[in-house]
Every structure is written in C-alpha cells, then in structure tokens.
Design an enzyme around this catalytic site. Structure first.
Site, PDB file in Angstrom:
ATOM      1  N   LYS A  55     -40.579 -31.208 -25.555  1.00 30.74           N
ATOM      2  CA  LYS A  55     -41.462 -32.024 -24.431  1.00 30.74           C
ATOM      3  C   LYS A  55     -40.664 -32.965 -23.922  1.00 30.74           C
ATOM      4  CE  LYS A  55     -46.125 -33.131 -23.973  1.00 30.74           C
ATOM      5  NZ  LYS A  55     -47.558 -33.813 -24.169  1.00 30.74           N
ATOM      6  N   ASN A 134     -36.039 -32.979 -16.132  1.00 26.00           N
ATOM      7  CA  ASN A 134     -37.184 -32.669 -15.649  1.00 26.00           C
ATOM      8  C   ASN A 134     -37.339 -33.555 -14.365  1.00 26.00           C
ATOM      9  OD1 ASN A 134     -39.821 -32.067 -14.616  1.00 26.00           O
ATOM     10  ND2 ASN A 134     -40.848 -32.867 -16.576  1.00 26.00           N
ATOM     11  N   CYS A 137     -41.620 -32.350 -12.401  1.00 23.91           N
ATOM     12  CA  CYS A 137     -42.905 -32.272 -12.722  1.00 23.91           C
ATOM     13  C   CYS A 137     -43.922 -32.653 -11.336  1.00 23.91           C
ATOM     14  CB  CYS A 137     -43.117 -33.231 -13.716  1.00 23.91           C
ATOM     15  SG  CYS A 137     -44.794 -33.454 -14.320  1.00 23.91           S
ATOM     16  N   LYS A 172     -33.847 -28.775 -14.327  1.00 31.46           N
ATOM     17  CA  LYS A 172     -34.984 -28.040 -14.118  1.00 31.46           C
ATOM     18  C   LYS A 172     -35.422 -28.611 -12.605  1.00 31.46           C
ATOM     19  CE  LYS A 172     -39.271 -26.490 -16.147  1.00 31.46           C
ATOM     20  NZ  LYS A 172     -40.126 -26.519 -17.316  1.00 31.46           N
ATOM     21  N   ILE A 198     -38.324 -21.996 -12.879  1.00 31.65           N
ATOM     22  CA  ILE A 198     -38.867 -23.142 -12.154  1.00 31.65           C
ATOM     23  C   ILE A 198     -40.025 -24.006 -12.910  1.00 31.65           C
ATOM     24  CG2 ILE A 198     -38.659 -22.300  -9.547  1.00 31.65           C
ATOM     25  CD1 ILE A 198     -41.473 -21.261  -9.792  1.00 31.65           C
ATOM     26  N   ASN A 199     -40.255 -25.038 -12.570  1.00 31.87           N
ATOM     27  CA  ASN A 199     -41.474 -25.933 -13.158  1.00 31.87           C
ATOM     28  C   ASN A 199     -42.564 -25.269 -12.420  1.00 31.87           C
ATOM     29  OD1 ASN A 199     -42.927 -27.717 -14.475  1.00 31.87           O
ATOM     30  ND2 ASN A 199     -41.149 -29.315 -14.386  1.00 31.87           N
ATOM     31  N   THR A 200     -43.897 -25.891 -12.714  1.00 35.65           N
ATOM     32  CA  THR A 200     -44.992 -25.607 -12.022  1.00 35.65           C
ATOM     33  C   THR A 200     -45.202 -25.726 -10.504  1.00 35.65           C
ATOM     34  OG1 THR A 200     -45.886 -27.603 -12.834  1.00 35.65           O
ATOM     35  CG2 THR A 200     -46.416 -25.654 -14.202  1.00 35.65           C
ATOM     36  N   GLY A 251     -43.998 -17.663 -15.786  1.00 40.00           N
ATOM     37  CA  GLY A 251     -44.916 -16.435 -15.815  1.00 40.00           C
ATOM     38  C   GLY A 251     -44.272 -15.572 -16.595  1.00 40.00           C
TER      39      GLY A 251
END
Ligand SMILES: Cc1cc2nc3c(=O)[nH]c(=O)nc-3n(C[C@H](O)[C@H](O)[C@H](O)COP(=O)(O)OP(=O)(O)OC[C@H]3O[C@@H](n4cnc5c(N)ncnc54)[C@H](O)[C@@H]3O)c2cc1C
Ligand SMILES: Cc1cc2nc3c(=O)[nH]c(=O)nc-3n(C[C@H](O)[C@H](O)[C@H](O)COP(=O)(O)O)c2cc1C
Lengths: 312, 275
Positions: A55, A134, A137, A172, A198-200, A251
């Site tokens: 995380k 990250n 985000c 990321k 990718i991230n969201t 995905g």
C-alpha cells in the site's frame, strides 16, 4: 487458499528480469490492494505473484476517508480510499518481521521533495527490493498526480529518492496528465529504473435516487476492465519512448489481458481490481495462461513477447 | 426504488420500513431488498448511512415476511445516524457479502453478546428447522442491553431448546459473563458445535473453553471495512480477509490467527490497535 500449479511456479519460461530484479513470474500485486499487512503480502506471494507492491506509505500515519470509499460501476470500480496508511516508521517495522529476500516493493507517496527526503533515513533500513513512487493517485489533494503532473517536480523527487535509497526505483504514472510520455521521460532522465503505468483515472459516480455523489470524497479513481485500453495505450507509448522497463497495470484480471500488456511493451503486469473479481487465484490463473500461450505460439520465454506489437 | 440495472457492488437505495426500538439506544431497521432475501445466516450487508459512513452489518433477518433487517448499536457517526432514522428515510445497501454459518444437527450452543446476537437469530431458526437441539446464551451488560430478545423467545419457545439470558449485573437472567454460563453448561451437557458472535474478548474466552473440550467453534468477527470485496485489506485477521474469507472463522482458522483473535486489529490507518 489456491496454490499455483507447480509448473507455473517453477517454469523458467515465466521468469523475468526487471531493473536488476529477477521475478519467477511476471504477475505482480498492484499498490494499495490488500498490501497493508505482511500476512497479506505473503499470501499474494504464496498465491503465485512474482512480486508484490505495498500500500502507498507516507511520512505520517493517515486515516482513510469515511466510507463509501469503494463502489462498483459498469466494467470497473471507483475508489477514494484516501491513502490511509500507518506511516513509514510503523510500516517499516512491520516489514522487518518478514524473511529478507522476498520480492517486496514499497510504494511511497509524498507532497513533494521534502516529504520524500524525510522518509529516506527510514527507508535505508527497510528490507524491500525496491520502491515505487506513487506520483499518480487521483483523489488526494497535494500528493499523487498533483506532484506527478509536473515533469520538473517528478525529476526532483526521483533523483532525490534514487540518491538516497540505492535500490531500484519505479515511478507510477497517471493517465490524467497532458503527456504521460513526457512524465516517463522526466523520470527516466532523473534515474528511475522503471515506469509503472497506470494508476486509476479520476472519476465520479452519482446515485440517481438521492442525487448525491456515492463516494464520500465525491471524486475517486476508476480501475478495472474499463481502463485497460487506456493502460495498454500508455504502456505502448511509454515503452516506445524510454529505455527503462515498463510495468503494465490497469484492468488485468485474466491471462489474455496480461499477454496484451506484454505485447504492448510491458515487462511485467500488476493486478489490482482483479483480486476483487477473481480472488487470490488471479495470480496462478494468469501465470498458467501465459505459459500456455507461450507454448502454443512457440516462444521460449515471456521476455520474447514483450513489445512484439511495436513491429506493426 | 429500482427497476434499472445496477452493479452488484453499488448501494441500492431502500426505504426504512420500520425502526424498532431494541434497547434505549439500539434499533432494528427493517427494509425491503431483493438480494438480502437470499442471504444465508451470518452474511452481512454494507449499509450506507448517507452523509456519515457505510458500515458492515450482519443481517438479523433475511426474510421476515419479505423484509430484511439489521440491528444497530450506536458507536460513531455512521451507526448513530442509522439509529436516528425513521420510517420512510432511505439507506443504501450492497451485498450480501461474506461466508455463512454451517448449520449442524445435534446439540448446538449459540453464544451472542450485544449486537452480536443479530446473525444468531436467523441461524437459530435454520438450526431448529434441520432438527438440531439449540441452546442459546443471549448476553448483555444489563437487562436493558439485551438485543432481539423478543425474536429469541419466539424461536426458542419450548424444550428441548433452551434460552439462557445472562447479564453482567444480574438485572435479568443469570448474573455474570457469557463465558461463565458457557463454562457451566459445558460441565454438564454434551455440545457438538458452538456458534458465537459478539465482543471479541467474549468470543475468545468461549473459544478457549471449547478448545479444552475439543468442541468445534464458528465465530463471527468484526473489523473495520472499506471495500467489503477483498481489495482494501483493512479487515485483515492474520492472512484472512474478513470480508471474503469471513466474517465467520472456524476453529482451525481461529487457531491460525490466535495472536490476533481477541487481541488486536487494524484501524482505518492500518495501524495495529487493541480490539
Ligand atoms: C461482518 C460485520 C458485521 C457487523 N454487524 C453489526 C451489527 O449487526 N450491528 C452493529 O451495530 N454493528 C455491526 N458491526 C460493526 C459496525 O460495522 C461498525 O463498526 C459500528 O457500527 C461502528 O461504526 P461507526 O461508523 O458508527 O463508528 P466508528 O466511527 O467506526 O467508531 C466510533 C468509535 O466506536 C468504537 N467502536 C466501534 N464499534 C465498536 C465495537 N463493536 N465495540 C467497541 N467499540 C467500538 C470505535 O473504536 C471508535 O472509537 C459489524 C461489523 C462487521 C465487520
Ligand atoms: C482499492 C484500491 C486502492 C488503491 N490504492 C493505491 C495506492 O495506495 N497506491 C497506488 O499507487 N495505487 C493504488 N491503487 C491503484 C492500483 O494500484 C492500480 O494502479 C489501478 O487500480 C489500476 O489497476 P487495476 O485495474 O488492476 O485495479 C488502488 C486501487 C484500488 C482499486
């Protein structure tokens, strides 16, 4: 608990080398999904993951947003967990209880170079194989993509961390930027060892009966099958523009999704939302499927199919 | 309020049909939701108290003349809001999620404390239907804290079934803690299976007593939850995800998480804190 088929676990065909790390399989656990305890990280490895990402951890402990933090939509999920985490100090202590040598990559977030430089002294003694920054985000103010959309900032953070930790550093990236390629190039020039893409995608959903946004944070990140074509495009664009390896994420829940990512130029794939739809068996399922594909198409190793779509 | 397709992990908006006074502060909320009708005893739903929180709640009824129900004890903003709702107000419901109790024939013992009585009510009904001999220990701090007592009395109405009420202060039933009642029961009766839900320290004591006698236990645990679908990890108990592998753990699993069970959990920042 589902055990990976012995063949998929031991087949050398599946093994990949990324940024100096050897993974027994190209299927990884994505950041932020179950990777909050050492037990859960270990379970993903036992289930066939070639490596696991924790995380995202920040300088200070931070509580998640109030629920709803996750909601299902067509073809995927929205989440605005809010980067809840126990803080770098407490989490590093947890990780020290695990066997050294496990393929664990620690995900980090921060609001700028300052946060990252204050984490470095602690990270130096954290028993992980590498770090993933990250910078992507989409739902917390002042961190994530708000840092990661500025190539100069990306460059500063990456070179600082890279100098500090002396381990592989992955960056990321978010698709919510003007040019994901420009960000990836900035990371590469600053010394990044790999790109995770990718991230969201920043997204929202509204309940039509009550007229209110469902997520308590209103905005969240879209993940799951819905974003795979975006992820495939990003992986293709980045891997044709930089020399460092790209890890495909977004995905992937079946072996065929993973093969598509590899063909697009990913050296490995990460699975997030697939854990909700498939459970822990998602890793062995993907590994076995890739192995079958390699056999059927006459390849000796995963590495032979990375980026094959580039030749068209 | 439906009639259009929606994702199974998206809250369905349902009306509160009745909010029944359970104790001075706790309420049982009845609503109509097709998916909850098919739930099994022990499963839970995520209940969205709009503007406050979304929380896991065990189903206290799946199909009570077409209605489902949750029994809520107020703690924080989410559960407080739920307890303040009136008939006609709306909540969101998604699920049902998680595993369910495994009903066994023979002589079975149910041990419920506080709002943990909720999932044991539909379970006790199922157990009677399959022919088990049901002993139900229903515990609360005082007589005013006993939940779902009316339901329990209706179901456990005659021998060989037995309802044992236990309060800390003796204001109703036997004076003492639920594990005391369990200890004395196990001293004089043969029990083939124990089911428990309630404060975790209570369940831990019950489990330890059962282990001495090698009686299998199924305990329904509580942890904070965010996604309820195996993504966030915050409901971790050892290697188990309580939302997916639980909320009910059996003796073998409870042994595997012996260090955590009754001792610690994660908070919403992922810090290890006492239960
Ligand atoms: C599978 C499952 C089933 C559940 N079923 C029910 C149910 O049927 N009925 C019900 O009322 N609750 C049930 N819960 C608990 C419920 O989900 C919430 O945790 C509880 O309602 C508190 O939520 P909140 O947002 O109001 O309070 P929060 O803001 O989360 O908590 C407020 C304060 O209360 C404390 N607190 C919360 N819960 C407890 C507790 N149980 N014991 C001691 N201190 C506590 C917290 O530590 C915090 O300090 C269940 C939980 C799980 C995982
Ligand atoms: C519940 C949830 C939590 C996430 N938390 C993080 C996080 O802490 N850090 C991060 O870099 N990405 C996080 N992500 C993004 C995933 O790692 C991944 O990039 C994204 O979900 C796309 O992959 P998927 O479609 O396989 O889920 C999270 C995703 C989800 C669904």
């Amino acid at each position: 608990m589902t055990k990976a088929a012995p063949e998929a676990l031991t087949s050398r065909k599946l093994s990949v080398r990324i940024a100096g790390l050897t993974l027994h399989a190209p299927t990884m656990l994505a950041a932020g999904v179950v990777g909050i305890t050492t037990h859960l990280l270990h379970r993903a490895l036992d289930s066939g993951a070639g490596a696991v990402v924790t995380k995202s951890i920040g300088l200070q402990p931070r509580e998640s947003y109030r629920n709803p933090t996750v909601v299902g939509v067509e073809c995927g999920y929205l989440n605005a967990i809010g980067l809840g985490n126990p803080g770098v100090e407490a989490f590093s202590e947890q990780l020290k209880k695990l066997d050294r040598g496990l393929p664990i990559i620690m995900s980090l977030f921060g609001s700028g170079p300052d946060d990252f430089s204050r984490m470095i002294p602690i990270l130096k003694n954290t028993p992980v194989k590498g770090f993933e920054l990250n910078l992507s985000c989409p739902h917390v103010k002042g961190v994530g993509v708000e840092v990661g959309q500025d190539p100069e900032m990306v460059s500063k953070v990456v070179s600082l961390v890279k100098r500090g930790v002396k381990k592989p550093v992955f960056v990321k990236v978010s698709p919510n930027v003007d040019s994901v390629v420009e960000i990836a190039k900035a990371a590469e020039s600053a010394g990044a060892d790999g790109i995770t893409a990718i991230n969201t995608l920043r997204a929202m959903t509204i309940d039509i009966e009550t007229k209110r946004p469902v997520l308590s944070n209103k905005f969240g990140g879209l993940s799951g099958s819905a974003i795979r074509p975006v992820a495939v495009r990003c992986v293709y664009e980045i891997s044709t523009s930089v020399r460092i390896p790209v890890i495909g994420c977004g995905g992937v829940s079946k072996w065929s999704d993973a093969v598509e990512m590899l063909l697009a130029g990913a050296s490995a794939v990460q699975v997030g939302t697939g854990l909700a739809t498939q459970g822990y068996s998602v890793f062995s399922g993907i590994n076995e499927g890739i192995l079958r594909y390699l056999d059927e198409h006459g390849f000796e190793s995963v590495e032979q199919i990375v980026g094959l779509s580039h030749s068209f | 309020m439906s009639g259009y397709p929606t994702h199974s992990d998206r809250p369905r908006i349902v009306k509160v049909e009745e909010s029944r006074i359970e104790t001075e502060t706790a309420r049982t909320i009845f609503f109509r939701d097709e998916a909850s009708l098919k739930a099994k005893p022990g499963q839970f739903v995520m209940v969205w108290a709009m503007g406050a929180d979304e929380m896991p709640m065990s189903l206290a009824a799946m199909n009570d003349k077409g209605r489902s129900a949750v029994t809520v004890k107020p703690w924080g903003p989410g559960s407080n809001l739920l307890c303040s709702l009136k008939s006609g107000d709306v909540i969101g419901v998604r699920g049902p999620y998680g595993n369910s109790f495994t009903p066994k024939k023979g002589s079975v013992l149910l041990v419920g404390g506080g709002s943990g009585v909720a999932p044991l009510i539909p379970l006790s009904q199922t157990l009677q239907e399959i022919g088990a001999k049901v002993t139900f220990v229903l515990a609360g701090k005082t007589s005013g804290d006993l939940m779902l007592l009316g339901e329990a009395k209706k179901i456990i109405s005659k021998p060989p079934h037995n309802l044992i009420i236990v309060t800390d202060d003796g204001s109703a039933g036997v004076k003492g803690l639920a594990p005391d009642a369990v200890r004395s029961l196990l001293g004089k009766e043969v029990v083939d299976q124990i089911y428990s839900c309630g404060p975790e320290k209570m369940m831990r004591m019950v489990f330890d007593l059962a282990e001495e006698k090698r009686i299998p236990v199924e305990a329904s645990l509580e942890r904070p939850m965010e996604c309820a679908i195996g993504l966030c990890g915050i409901c971790a108990v050892g290697k188990y995800l309580l939302c997916r592998d639980g909320p009910i753990l059996d003796s073998q699993q409870l042994k595997a998480v012996s260090k955590e069970f009754g001792s610690n959990r994660l908070d919403r920042a992922g810090r290890v804190v006492p239960v």
